[in-house]
Design a protein around this motif. Structure first.
Motif, mmCIF file in Angstrom:
data_model
loop_
_atom_site.group_PDB
_atom_site.id
_atom_site.type_symbol
_atom_site.label_atom_id
_atom_site.label_comp_id
_atom_site.label_asym_id
_atom_site.label_seq_id
_atom_site.Cartn_x
_atom_site.Cartn_y
_atom_site.Cartn_z
ATOM 1 N N LYS A 14 0.842 -1.191 0.000
ATOM 2 C CA LYS A 14 0.000 0.000 0.000
ATOM 3 C C LYS A 14 0.880 1.245 0.000
ATOM 4 O O LYS A 14 1.891 1.274 0.690
ATOM 5 N N GLY A 42 14.255 -5.962 1.045
ATOM 6 C CA GLY A 42 13.141 -6.851 0.711
ATOM 7 C C GLY A 42 13.247 -8.247 1.298
ATOM 8 O O GLY A 42 12.425 -9.116 0.978
ATOM 9 N N LYS A 43 14.217 -8.478 2.181
ATOM 10 C CA LYS A 43 14.432 -9.825 2.737
ATOM 11 C C LYS A 43 13.205 -10.336 3.493
ATOM 12 O O LYS A 43 12.728 -11.441 3.233
ATOM 13 N N SER A 44 12.722 -9.529 4.440
ATOM 14 C CA SER A 44 11.560 -9.967 5.236
ATOM 15 C C SER A 44 10.347 -10.200 4.353
ATOM 16 O O SER A 44 9.595 -11.157 4.555
#
Ligand code: ADP
Ligand code: ADP
Length: 231
Positions: A14, A42-44
């Motif tokens: 969002k 962007g790992k998590s």
């Protein structure tokens, strides 16, 4: 054989925040995979897509023979049984004992009576090296010991995949090493391990497959990779 297949996966949160862009890779049963990259890379998000805390915006994710974006609640339940997850922040029943925190995670398989739950719980606590703290309350333990409880919980149902998000964050180097050794042991028992980490020393020392993200792009997928491409 191939356990996970990620194809053309993107994730837009969002507010038009693109966390992952056109990610492609596959993972075979028994692999150990480090997911690395700077904070915000962007790992998590990638791990959350695998354990279905988030859904991808586009692309497909296949676990075994199942496309996880097309499954119903019953299939999702079956999928989650194949996954053990160690989150960045561990949520415990803090007033309950170590034993109870793991025992409540034992799947109610048909015929699993109390003594079987006890056996499986003790087994997981033993592997995780925390059996001697069974009766203690979780909030009385050190951070490293709490991480072991989280790991016991993740392995108690013998999942084929364990996903861990920065399990050595907030640990001193000695405790971090012990926790890493535990994941290597779990992997050597046949479990696929996928771990997001900032532990460059470990990634450089124990060479395993490396997936490196930068600004949501998979910039490197290397067997026996180090923390940086040109160390
Ligand atoms: P909602 O507003 O419906 O709760 P959001 O997508 O805004 O949904 O937030 C979901 C969760 O993600 C919240 O716990 C929020 O704190 C967290 N979150 C929101 N934005 C970010 C961000 N940029 N980075 C990390 N976590 C975030
Ligand atoms: P990392 O684990 O590598 O630190 P994340 O996957 O947490 O990276 O975050 C990737 C990007 O997505 C960041 O820009 C982050 O702020 C954003 N993000 C993460 N979660 C949310 C969320 N729930 N809502 C909006 N943005 C998010």
């Amino acid at each position: 054989h191939q356990l996970i297949d990620v194809r053309k996966v993107s994730k837009i949160y969002k507010g038009n925040i693109q966390a992952l862009k056109n990610i492609n890779f596959s993972i075979e049963q028994g692999e150990f995979v480090y997911v690395i990259g700077a904070s915000g890379a962007g790992k998590s998000t990638l791990l959350k897509l695998l354990y279905r805390e988030e859904e991808q915006t586009s692309g497909s994710i296949k676990m075994g023979n199942t496309f996880v974006d097309r499954i119903n609640h019953k299939q999702l339940y079956l999928l989650r049984r194949q996954l053990g997850v160690v989150m960045q922040k561990d949520l415990f029943l803090s007033q309950r004992s170590v034993f109870e925190n793991v025992a409540v995670c034992v799947e109610a398989v048909s015929g699993a009576n109390d003594s079987e739950v006890t056996v499986r719980t003790k087994d997981a606590l033993d592997v995780a090296g925390i059996l001697n703290k069974s009766g203690r309350k979780v909030n009385e333990l050190s951070i490293g010991q709490q991480k072991r409880v989280a790991i016991a919980r993740a392995i108690v149902n013998h999942p084929s995949i364990v996903i861990a998000d920065e399990p050595t964050a907030n640990l001193d180097s000695k405790a971090a090493l012990e926790i890493m050794k535990l994941f290597f042991k779990i992997n050597s028992m046949g479990t696929t391990v996928i771990m997001a980490t900032h532990d460059s020393t470990m990634v450089n020392t124990v060479r395993e497959r490396v997936l490196e993200l930068r600004h949501g792009v998979l910039i490197r997928d290397e067997q026996d990779g180090g923390y940086t491409r040109y160390p």
